[in-house]
Design an enzyme around this catalytic site. Structure first.
Site, PDB file in Angstrom:
ATOM      1  N   HIS B  89       0.844  -1.204   0.000  1.00  9.40           N
ATOM      2  CA  HIS B  89       0.000   0.000   0.000  1.00  9.40           C
ATOM      3  C   HIS B  89       0.877   1.251   0.000  1.00  9.40           C
ATOM      4  CE1 HIS B  89      -2.879   3.070   1.204  1.00  9.40           C
ATOM      5  NE2 HIS B  89      -2.146   3.319   2.271  1.00  9.40           N
ATOM      6  N   ASP B 118       6.543  21.654 -26.282  1.00  7.63           N
ATOM      7  CA  ASP B 118       6.552  20.299 -25.727  1.00  7.63           C
ATOM      8  C   ASP B 118       7.603  20.265 -24.633  1.00  7.63           C
ATOM      9  OD1 ASP B 118       6.635  17.344 -25.459  1.00  7.63           O
ATOM     10  OD2 ASP B 118       5.429  17.424 -27.267  1.00  7.63           O
ATOM     11  N   TRP B 154       7.005  -0.047   3.992  1.00  4.14           N
ATOM     12  CA  TRP B 154       7.451   0.658   2.777  1.00  4.14           C
ATOM     13  C   TRP B 154       8.829   1.266   2.969  1.00  4.14           C
ATOM     14  CZ3 TRP B 154       8.727   5.660   1.246  1.00  4.14           C
ATOM     15  CH2 TRP B 154       8.595   6.661   2.221  1.00  4.14           C
ATOM     16  N   SER B 182      13.120   6.054 -13.991  1.00  3.51           N
ATOM     17  CA  SER B 182      12.018   6.836 -14.550  1.00  3.51           C
ATOM     18  C   SER B 182      11.947   8.215 -13.907  1.00  3.51           C
ATOM     19  CB  SER B 182      10.711   6.066 -14.334  1.00  3.51           C
ATOM     20  OG  SER B 182       9.608   6.907 -14.505  1.00  3.51           O
ATOM     21  N   SER B 183      12.049   8.258 -12.575  1.00  4.35           N
ATOM     22  CA  SER B 183      11.949   9.545 -11.870  1.00  4.35           C
ATOM     23  C   SER B 183      13.098  10.474 -12.223  1.00  4.35           C
ATOM     24  CB  SER B 183      11.964   9.329 -10.355  1.00  4.35           C
ATOM     25  OG  SER B 183      10.763   8.799  -9.930  1.00  4.35           O
ATOM     26  N   HIS B 266      13.360  11.857   3.350  1.00  4.90           N
ATOM     27  CA  HIS B 266      12.739  13.116   3.747  1.00  4.90           C
ATOM     28  C   HIS B 266      12.569  14.081   2.582  1.00  4.90           C
ATOM     29  CE1 HIS B 266      10.504  15.232   6.608  1.00  4.90           C
ATOM     30  NE2 HIS B 266      10.954  16.317   6.023  1.00  4.90           N
ATOM     31  N   GLU B 268      12.048  13.171  -0.271  1.00  2.16           N
ATOM     32  CA  GLU B 268      10.946  12.518  -0.980  1.00  2.16           C
ATOM     33  C   GLU B 268       9.595  13.029  -0.483  1.00  2.16           C
ATOM     34  OE1 GLU B 268      10.550  10.463  -3.430  1.00  2.16           O
ATOM     35  OE2 GLU B 268       8.505   9.771  -3.095  1.00  2.16           O
ATOM     36  N   TYR B 270       8.956  15.961   0.527  1.00  2.00           N
ATOM     37  CA  TYR B 270       8.690  17.270  -0.071  1.00  2.00           C
ATOM     38  C   TYR B 270       8.489  17.168  -1.565  1.00  2.00           C
ATOM     39  CZ  TYR B 270       9.722  18.812   4.539  1.00  2.00           C
ATOM     40  OH  TYR B 270       9.675  18.958   5.883  1.00  2.00           O
ATOM     41  N   SER B 281      -1.400  27.318  -5.021  1.00  2.00           N
ATOM     42  CA  SER B 281      -1.033  28.724  -5.231  1.00  2.00           C
ATOM     43  C   SER B 281      -1.565  29.281  -6.542  1.00  2.00           C
ATOM     44  CB  SER B 281       0.496  28.882  -5.198  1.00  2.00           C
ATOM     45  OG  SER B 281       0.997  28.454  -3.966  1.00  2.00           O
ATOM     46  N   HIS B 315      15.110  12.900  11.969  1.00  2.00           N
ATOM     47  CA  HIS B 315      13.928  12.991  12.854  1.00  2.00           C
ATOM     48  C   HIS B 315      13.014  11.782  12.678  1.00  2.00           C
ATOM     49  CE1 HIS B 315      11.883  15.540   9.498  1.00  2.00           C
ATOM     50  NE2 HIS B 315      11.505  14.301   9.388  1.00  2.00           N
ATOM     51  N   HIS B 316      13.287  10.958  11.667  1.00  4.76           N
ATOM     52  CA  HIS B 316      12.544   9.703  11.532  1.00  4.76           C
ATOM     53  C   HIS B 316      13.134   8.613  12.416  1.00  4.76           C
ATOM     54  CE1 HIS B 316      10.219  11.028   7.959  1.00  4.76           C
ATOM     55  NE2 HIS B 316      11.291  11.763   7.721  1.00  4.76           N
ATOM     56  N   THR B 341       7.034  26.988   5.849  1.00  7.76           N
ATOM     57  CA  THR B 341       5.701  26.425   5.615  1.00  7.76           C
ATOM     58  C   THR B 341       4.641  27.383   6.134  1.00  7.76           C
ATOM     59  OG1 THR B 341       6.714  24.276   5.983  1.00  7.76           O
ATOM     60  CG2 THR B 341       4.327  24.333   5.851  1.00  7.76           C
ATOM     61  N   LYS B 344       3.953  30.091   3.722  1.00  8.05           N
ATOM     62  CA  LYS B 344       3.049  29.682   2.644  1.00  8.05           C
ATOM     63  C   LYS B 344       1.594  29.750   3.082  1.00  8.05           C
ATOM     64  CE  LYS B 344       5.885  26.911  -0.260  1.00  8.05           C
ATOM     65  NZ  LYS B 344       5.427  27.680  -1.416  1.00  8.05           N
ATOM     66  N   ARG B 463       1.841   0.926  14.951  1.00 10.14           N
ATOM     67  CA  ARG B 463       1.508   0.746  13.543  1.00 10.14           C
ATOM     68  C   ARG B 463       1.853  -0.669  13.102  1.00 10.14           C
ATOM     69  NH1 ARG B 463       5.911   4.548  10.461  1.00 10.14           N
ATOM     70  NH2 ARG B 463       4.743   3.820   8.686  1.00 10.14           N
TER      71      ARG B 463
END
Lengths: 285, 547
Positions: B89, B118, B154, B182-183, B266, B268, B270, B281, B315-316, B341, B344, B463
């Protein structure tokens, strides 16, 4: 800015590239996971070579046909520049792992520093670099490591010189002096080739005589990870330069339009810089 | 193989001007048109449809999880299969749904917003897209393999993903490599497009916020996807070739895996939210009928968030056993992110202030984003506090936090963008009534699902478990009901999309009264080729940063 944009027409190569990469991934995955799939892997690898040949041939033909404008040229330049940046980050991950192991993980396992409590796992372990004795003796470290002042030093000199000779060749191209260009490009390729041969000799020595293998604890792991991926990149760079040599012999490139050559040169210099990092932090210090 | 098209190109007198005219005539038809397409709009559509499919695949897995957790005890699936569901998932939603959806929007909208014909490298674009179905085909096929699919979460922490992993893990690694290629190539293409194909006169500070956020996102992708490739390669070597990277017995360290993973992971996060900021925006000024408040500060805030994302990763890992200095550093650096943040969120609210606001469906989703993303942002600040995180870590509080930023955050922004640009894509407005139903059922569903998770998490529910203690039963039942409500509500979106493709109220070129930007100067639906000659752009009139 041009007043009219160039948009290249469709091509079958991208989808063929997807198919052969998928074949390679499935072959490699099933070979490693379940011990079968070698034919898929080989077919995929041959397919990749075929796609590289065909796709680049088409692009070269379009370029020689005068279809690419200055804007397309800038797109290629930016594409190559960012691609090399992504390669830098790929190696950064490996260098980061090396520094983390040497600065944090091993001293902690030895009982030093903020997380020295880790030493409870293997109380008899003493940290050192190169790590000759692993925490768990059943894994076993190398008997000896490569002396940096023998083959690696020669390789450093070879690769640094090859960057210089390639720059001489580039200047010859810009001056329109094609005999000089060809000669110095051949010298560059020869230096790269000798580098790879010496690296091969070093690997055989490490594996058979020094007990320095992938399985020889973290030193062997980082040694082969960093030098191995670097060697692969030298090989790719050498193939690119070889293709440039063949194109030059066919009369491709002009004094002011030769981005493919420059892209290959950028790549070669990048591989050279990575090697200097390797020589310092994998071999010397 | 490609010689036909090459020959056509190599005819001496075919100038670039004629290229475009003959383009559609040369186009293959049927399925091959989609397989070979190099058109940014068609590839954008492929990305978006692929991500929609993956949203339902990943969503079905979420419903398997919620069904099992409806009551305590084991009802429907075995713990081994439950673990595969939570892992798949997460992987499918992150890499298969959210990321490709943003790339799809980038493909469709960036060339039109900067006045380009293009993407800069159209064939590479085709290659980037078609790698994805192969990558996810391989990933999904592991579920059917001997020993099952990935079951280690994951985040695939070693040694769960190395020493104790199912045999199919090498396939998993291959699929990550393909998705990563690909990315990276997609991101290179996007940067080259933005930096190189802007219409004459458009400076960087004249670009739409969506283009700006994608420029920065693409930089993040190129910087961290190779690190992910590196770390899975080290896993592959540990599993198959006897190396010791993540094995302390040989001098390595399992914690090293976490450092490398989160150095990718991390940024990722963002990557999945910055383009969402860009979409919101654009939508908020359109329906508030005001220019965006603080354009320049939005750009600088986005760049600040991206740069900070490189120095907050641990921080993870607060509970893994880091030195105190590291805990302090990563706590403060993480809290610092709240500043840009906050800039924003302030700017969006200031844009709304004294605006002539109307509440069309894109605006509803954008406003829902602002409110609920902020909830997720604030629980993020709570998690940044080390001593508090010692309690929250690996509980449902974390699950609540990241689902608030990803579902009513990233996904709502994608849906807002889809409703906003659907007239441009299909020529027809989305059905307003159905869209409202979709929005309100989604809002109710998402809050029913994820808000109770804050409480079950604070009360200590861990979890990634298929069974739980009785005191968590009520909260889980509410979450499961909400989960099914939210999941089935998304079918309304499919209905809306099909309706808009088939017909509906026709949209003019400028589909929304307050909309600005070059994409609204071309007809709805946008013709296959737009801006074959660069459009006129006068910064004093057209720039979102004009005074």
């Amino acid at each position: 800015m041009s007043s009219q944009y160039y948009v290249p027409p469709t091509s079958k190569w991208p989808i063929i590239a997807v198919v052969v990469l998928g074949l390679t991934a499935v072959g490699a995955g099933s070979l490693m996971s379940y011990g079968s799939g070698l034919p898929f892997l080989l077919a995929g690898l041959v397919g990749i070579a075929f796609v590289m040949y065909g796709w680049f041939r088409d692009v070269v033909n379009e370029s020689m046909g005068g279809l690419y404008d200055a804007q397309m040229d800038r797109s290629f330049r930016q594409g190559m520049g960012w691609f090399i940046f992504s390669e830098v980050m790929f190696f950064a991950a490996f260098f980061g792992a090396l520094f983390y192991i040497r600065v944090f993980a091993l001293p902690w396992l030895d009982g030093q520093g903020a997380k020295g409590i880790t030493a409870l796992l293997w109380p008899d372990f003493t940290a050192s670099w190169p790590l000759m004795n692993t925490p768990d003796p059943s894994i076993g470290g190398p008997n000896a490591v490569i002396n940096p002042w023998t083959l690696p030093l020669i390789n450093t000199l070879l690769l640094v010189s090859s960057s210089v000779t390639l720059t001489v060749a580039h200047h010859a191209l810009k001056e329109g002096n094609r005999p000089k260009l060809t000669q110095w490009l051949i010298v560059t390729l020869a230096l790269g080739f000798v580098f790879l041969v010496i690296q091969g000799i070093e690997y055989v020595e490490a594996w058979t005589q020094l007990g320095l293998t992938l399985q020889a604890g973290i030193y062997g792991s980082t040694f082969f990870l960093l030098t191995g991926f670097h060697g692969v990149h030298v090989t790719i760079g050498a193939i690119v330069l070889l293709v440039m040599l063949l194109r030059i012999r066919r009369g491709h490139f002009s004094a002011n339009q030769h981005f493919a050559f420059e892209a290959g040169a950028w790549y070669w210099h990048f591989v050279d810089v990575v090697w200097i990092g390797l020589f310092l932090f994998v071999y010397v210090f | 193989m490609a010689s036909e098209s090459t020959h056509a190109v190599l005819q001496p007198n075919v100038g670039t001007a004629e290229q475009h005219g003959h383009h559609s005539a040369q186009m293959p038809t049927g399925i091959m048109r989609w397989v070979l397409t190099t058109n940014h709009k068609e590839i954008g559509s492929l990305y978006l449809l692929f991500s929609l499919l993956m949203l339902f695949v990943g969503g079905t897995m979420a419903l398997v999880i919620r069904a099992e957790l409806f009551q305590p005890g084991l009802q429907y699936v075995q713990p081994e299969f439950f673990n595969q569901m939570t892992t798949m998932h997460g992987l499918i939603m992150v890499f298969g749904a959210i990321m490709p959806a943003f790339v799809g929007l980038a493909n469709w909208m960036i060339p039109m917003q900067i006045g380009a014909p293009d993407m800069a490298l159209p064939r590479l674009n085709n290659f980037s897209f078609w790698l994805l179905p192969v990558a996810f085909g391989i990933l999904l096929s592991t579920l059917l393999m001997e020993g099952g699919g990935p079951n280690f979460g994951w985040t695939f922490y070693a040694p769960l993903s190395t020493t104790y992993a199912p045999p199919s893990t090498s396939f998993f690694i291959m699929s990550i490599h393909l998705a990563g290629i690909s990315s990276i190539l997609g991101a290179i293409n996007i940067i080259a497009t933005i930096l190189n194909l802007r219409t004459p006169g458009m400076r960087l500070m004249d670009m739409s916020l969506f283009v700006w956020t994608w420029l920065i996102t693409a930089f993040l992708l190129i910087a961290v996807m190779p690190v992910l490739a590196g770390v899975v390669t080290m896993m592959l070597l540990d599993i198959n070739f006897g190396t010791s990277f993540f094995d302390a017995a040989g001098g390595g360290d399992p914690v090293l895996f976490q450092h490398l993973f989160w150095f990718f992971g991390h940024p990722e996060v963002y990557i999945m939210i910055l383009p969402a900021f860009g979409i919101v925006s654009l939508i908020v000024p359109t329906f508030a009928r005001k220019r965006l408040f603080g354009y320049a500060s939005m750009v600088y805030a986005t760049a600040s968030i991206a740069l900070l994302s490189f120095v907050v990763w641990a921080h993870h890992m607060f509970t893994v056993g880091l030195p105190l200095t590291a805990e302090l550093f990563f706590m403060y650096s993480t809290m610092l992110i709240a500043v840009p943040t906050g800039v924003k969120v302030f700017n969006w609210i200031a844009t709304l202030f004294r605006g002539s606001i109307t509440f069309e469906v894109p605006m509803l989703f954008a406003l829902g984003f602002i409110v609920m993303f902020t909830i997720g942002g604030l629980s993020g600040v709570m998690l940044a506090i080390v001593p508090a995180d010692f309690q929250y870590h690996d509980t449902y509080f974390v699950v609540a936090h990241f689902h608030y930023v990803l579902v009513p955050g990233a996904l709502f922004a994608i849906l807002a963008g889809a409703y906003y640009w659907m007239p441009k894509w299909t020529g027809h407005y989305a059905d307003e009534t159905l869209g409202r139903w979709h929005f309100w059922l989604s809002v109710i569903g998402v809050n029913l699902t994820f808000f109770p998770m804050h409480f079950s998490g604070l009360a200590g529910m861990p979890r990634r478990i298929p069974d739980y203690a009785l005191q968590f039963a009520d909260f889980n039942m509410i979450s499961s009901i909400g989960g099914f409500l939210f999941g089935f509500s998304q079918l309304i979106f499919v209905w809306v999309l099909v309706k808009a493709i088939r017909g509906g109220e026709k949209a003019p070129a400028k589909a929304w009264e307050g909309a600005e930007g070059l994409e609204w100067t071309v007809p709805c639906p946008a013709p296959t080729h737009t801006f074959e000659t660069p459009p006129k752009f006068v910064p004093e009139v057209d720039s979102p940063s004009r005074h």
